[in-house]
Scaffold this active site. Sequence first.
Site, PDB file in Angstrom:
ATOM      1  N   HIS A 194      -1.952 -10.547  12.307  1.00 33.25           N
ATOM      2  CA  HIS A 194      -1.948  -9.298  11.896  1.00 33.25           C
ATOM      3  C   HIS A 194      -1.366  -8.796  12.985  1.00 33.25           C
ATOM      4  O   HIS A 194      -1.973  -8.387  13.554  1.00 33.25           O
ATOM      5  CB  HIS A 194      -2.144  -8.154  11.096  1.00 33.25           C
ATOM      6  CG  HIS A 194      -2.431  -6.908  10.581  1.00 33.25           C
ATOM      7  ND1 HIS A 194      -0.885  -6.852   9.756  1.00 33.25           N
ATOM      8  CD2 HIS A 194      -3.197  -5.815  10.468  1.00 33.25           C
ATOM      9  CE1 HIS A 194      -1.172  -5.469   9.630  1.00 33.25           C
ATOM     10  NE2 HIS A 194      -2.206  -5.075  10.152  1.00 33.25           N
ATOM     11  N   GLU A 205       0.805  -1.359   0.272  1.00 35.41           N
ATOM     12  CA  GLU A 205      -0.007  -0.270  -0.148  1.00 35.41           C
ATOM     13  C   GLU A 205       0.910   1.860  -0.083  1.00 35.41           C
ATOM     14  O   GLU A 205       0.245   2.115   0.437  1.00 35.41           O
ATOM     15  CB  GLU A 205      -1.339   0.284   1.286  1.00 35.41           C
ATOM     16  CG  GLU A 205      -0.839  -0.132   2.713  1.00 35.41           C
ATOM     17  CD  GLU A 205      -0.939  -0.031   3.594  1.00 35.41           C
ATOM     18  OE1 GLU A 205      -2.110   0.921   3.411  1.00 35.41           O
ATOM     19  OE2 GLU A 205      -1.874  -1.084   4.859  1.00 35.41           O
ATOM     20  N   CYS A 259      -2.916  -3.590   4.753  1.00 32.95           N
ATOM     21  CA  CYS A 259      -2.696  -4.810   4.416  1.00 32.95           C
ATOM     22  C   CYS A 259      -3.139  -5.872   4.844  1.00 32.95           C
ATOM     23  O   CYS A 259      -2.461  -6.843   4.975  1.00 32.95           O
ATOM     24  CB  CYS A 259      -2.482  -5.311   6.760  1.00 32.95           C
ATOM     25  SG  CYS A 259      -1.606  -3.303   6.995  1.00 32.95           S
TER      26      CYS A 259
HETATM   27  P1  HMG Z   1      -3.528   6.330  21.413  1.00 35.25           P
HETATM   28  O1  HMG Z   1      -4.788   7.324  21.568  1.00 35.25           O
HETATM   29  O2  HMG Z   1      -2.533   6.584  21.197  1.00 35.25           O
HETATM   30  O3  HMG Z   1      -2.899   5.585  22.910  1.00 35.25           O
HETATM   31  O4  HMG Z   1      -3.818   5.147  20.416  1.00 35.25           O
HETATM   32  P2  HMG Z   1      -4.361   5.078  24.184  1.00 35.25           P
HETATM   33  O5  HMG Z   1      -4.530   6.153  24.898  1.00 35.25           O
HETATM   34  O6  HMG Z   1      -5.084   4.205  23.404  1.00 35.25           O
HETATM   35  O7  HMG Z   1      -3.760   4.056  24.706  1.00 35.25           O
HETATM   36  C1  HMG Z   1      -2.750   3.002  23.829  1.00 35.25           C
HETATM   37  C2  HMG Z   1      -2.751   1.778  25.241  1.00 35.25           C
HETATM   38  O8  HMG Z   1      -1.195   2.063  25.453  1.00 35.25           O
HETATM   39  C3  HMG Z   1      -3.883   1.389  25.973  1.00 35.25           C
HETATM   40  O9  HMG Z   1      -4.423   0.440  26.613  1.00 35.25           O
HETATM   41  C4  HMG Z   1      -3.666   2.406  27.052  1.00 35.25           C
HETATM   42  O10 HMG Z   1      -4.361   2.242  28.174  1.00 35.25           O
HETATM   43  C5  HMG Z   1      -2.304   2.291  26.929  1.00 35.25           C
HETATM   44  P3  HMG Z   1      -5.376  -0.750  25.684  1.00 35.25           P
HETATM   45  O11 HMG Z   1      -6.358   0.022  26.885  1.00 35.25           O
HETATM   46  O12 HMG Z   1      -5.739  -0.562  24.535  1.00 35.25           O
HETATM   47  O13 HMG Z   1      -5.325  -2.051  26.193  1.00 35.25           O
HETATM   48  N1  HMG Z   1      -1.976   2.869  28.421  1.00 35.25           N
HETATM   49  C6  HMG Z   1      -0.692   2.792  28.719  1.00 35.25           C
HETATM   50  N2  HMG Z   1       0.254   1.725  29.187  1.00 35.25           N
HETATM   51  C7  HMG Z   1       1.219   1.682  30.104  1.00 35.25           C
HETATM   52  N3  HMG Z   1       1.296   2.627  30.630  1.00 35.25           N
HETATM   53  C8  HMG Z   1       1.482   4.370  30.231  1.00 35.25           C
HETATM   54  C9  HMG Z   1       0.115   3.628  29.304  1.00 35.25           C
HETATM   55  N4  HMG Z   1      -0.727   4.504  29.539  1.00 35.25           N
HETATM   56  C10 HMG Z   1      -1.675   4.596  28.162  1.00 35.25           C
HETATM   57  N5  HMG Z   1       1.331   4.832  30.682  1.00 35.25           N
HETATM   58  C11 HMG Z   1      -3.412   3.477  18.439  1.00 35.25           C
HETATM   59  C12 HMG Z   1      -3.442   3.696  19.797  1.00 35.25           C
HETATM   60  C13 HMG Z   1      -3.414   2.080  17.976  1.00 35.25           C
HETATM   61  C14 HMG Z   1      -5.277   3.831  17.950  1.00 35.25           C
HETATM   62  C15 HMG Z   1      -2.819   4.440  17.933  1.00 35.25           C
HETATM   63  O14 HMG Z   1      -1.518   3.844  17.811  1.00 35.25           O
HETATM   64  C16 HMG Z   1      -2.437   4.855  16.015  1.00 35.25           C
HETATM   65  O15 HMG Z   1      -4.466   5.217  15.467  1.00 35.25           O
HETATM   66  N6  HMG Z   1      -1.888   3.667  15.532  1.00 35.25           N
HETATM   67  C17 HMG Z   1      -2.259   2.738  14.571  1.00 35.25           C
HETATM   68  C18 HMG Z   1      -3.952   2.078  14.076  1.00 35.25           C
HETATM   69  C19 HMG Z   1      -3.634   0.673  13.708  1.00 35.25           C
HETATM   70  O16 HMG Z   1      -2.801   0.692  14.388  1.00 35.25           O
HETATM   71  N7  HMG Z   1      -5.316   0.085  14.824  1.00 35.25           N
HETATM   72  C20 HMG Z   1      -4.749  -1.067  14.564  1.00 35.25           C
HETATM   73  C21 HMG Z   1      -5.950  -1.978  13.969  1.00 35.25           C
HETATM   74  S1  HMG Z   1      -6.115  -1.632  11.845  1.00 35.25           S
HETATM   75  C22 HMG Z   1      -4.863  -2.486  11.409  1.00 35.25           C
HETATM   76  O17 HMG Z   1      -4.377  -3.314  11.769  1.00 35.25           O
HETATM   77  C23 HMG Z   1      -4.984  -2.150   9.947  1.00 35.25           C
HETATM   78  C24 HMG Z   1      -3.440  -1.084   9.896  1.00 35.25           C
HETATM   79  O18 HMG Z   1      -2.466  -2.095   9.941  1.00 35.25           O
HETATM   80  C25 HMG Z   1      -3.086  -0.257   8.429  1.00 35.25           C
HETATM   81  C26 HMG Z   1      -3.419  -0.784   7.054  1.00 35.25           C
HETATM   82  O19 HMG Z   1      -4.493  -1.852   7.021  1.00 35.25           O
HETATM   83  O20 HMG Z   1      -3.003  -1.211   5.882  1.00 35.25           O
HETATM   84  C27 HMG Z   1      -3.475  -0.037  10.940  1.00 35.25           C
END
Ligand code: HMG
Length: 385
Positions: free
Chosen positions: A233, A79, A111
Amino acid sequence: MNIGIDKLSFYVPNLYVDMTDLAHARETDPDKFHIGIGQDKMAVSPVTQDIVTLGANAAAKILSDTDKKEIDMVIVGTESSTDYSKASAVSIHRLLGIQPFARSFEVKEACYGATAALQMAKDYISEHPTRKVLVIASDLSRYGLHSGGEPTQGAGAIAILVTSDPRILTLENDSVFLTEDIYDFWRPSYSDFPIVDGPLSNETYIQSFGKVWTRHKEVTGLALPDYDALCFHIPYTKMGKKALLSVLPETDETTQERLMKRYEESITYSRNVGNLYTGSLFLGLISLLEVSQELEVGSTIGLFSYGSGAVSEFFSARLVKGFKEQLLANEHQALLNNRKKLAIPEYEEVFSQTLPKHGEAAEFSDQTRFSIEKVENDIRYYREN
Ligand code: HMG
């Protein structure tokens, strides 16, 4: 007839960022990245590496002269394409010296692309059992500096040689796939970076897994105890873990413990690389095969592929006699261990570099086996060292 993966390798660029450094620079608790997201290092690609060179660097390690004569198709799942018309597979085909009477093309669905390519390769080999197909997953996973997705970036490529009577694993005829038209992550053609609805993407990933997993059980009669390992994935390592945890209550404690241990082995490499987009599932598979000491001939591995947008698939594979001898564990671990760490200002500079546009020219140097040598008149010229 048994069809599957005969050879398997990956390549990642030789630069990385430590996630503790990135957390400090972004005024975030490092535990959020290491524990909350589950990432320790993030691969960074220099401007001299694109999906062509990453893919060629991955494949060059596994192909013999005989393979190059017997490959009929080169399929690149990506992609991160740089051209609306010409496929990266055509350039990779030339760089690798594959015989000319071959098909070379790209497939796209976020992906999921490389899984589609793998299944297409399997179908081709069932009709042409003496021939081979090279499947490459190659991507630059980029969300942008200071973006929400920044800690889930990465870069790299996987190369998979698909044959009959494979020497690593056979692909079973049990795929279950699902398409749902949603906007969780997408990249409009004008944009360098994707638009992502993080919470929706996480939710859709888990729901898609639940749907294909349930249907797969209904169709095949297989349940968790039948698997020696499950691979997912891995956009970031916590994501696959959440999917696994969503189904573990279906089984006994011994099976739960086994699948969790294998999951940890499958994310060892990804923790140190980040998201490879379409290659991530297969980096997880390579990590599992090369890190785990518990797998043996006949072990069954379930694989969950997810591409935003969204298409997902669950399928299974079985390890065959001699699979360990086909793996490149030492070479892969050396590749990961010998990378250069970038300080955050260096990473930001490397990340912001772009190739010339609108016919402008530039030359580059890079010691990697395949790299971009120069750009001239909107043509990328590649160097082999
Ligand atoms: P965010 O808002 O930065 O993080 O987004 P958050 O507030 O959701 O926190 C993430 C986790 O860290 C949470 O744990 C928190 O509790 C924890 P969870 O509730 O999820 O178990 N946390 C902590 N833990 C320990 N100590 C601390 C602490 N603070 C918070 N101090 C997000 C995170 C992944 C959404 C963001 O980085 C993002 O948008 N990433 C890109 C999208 C993505 O990867 N999505 C995954 C599914 S889609 C997919 O897999 C397809 C993809 O590969 C693309 C394709 O297909 O081409 C993305």
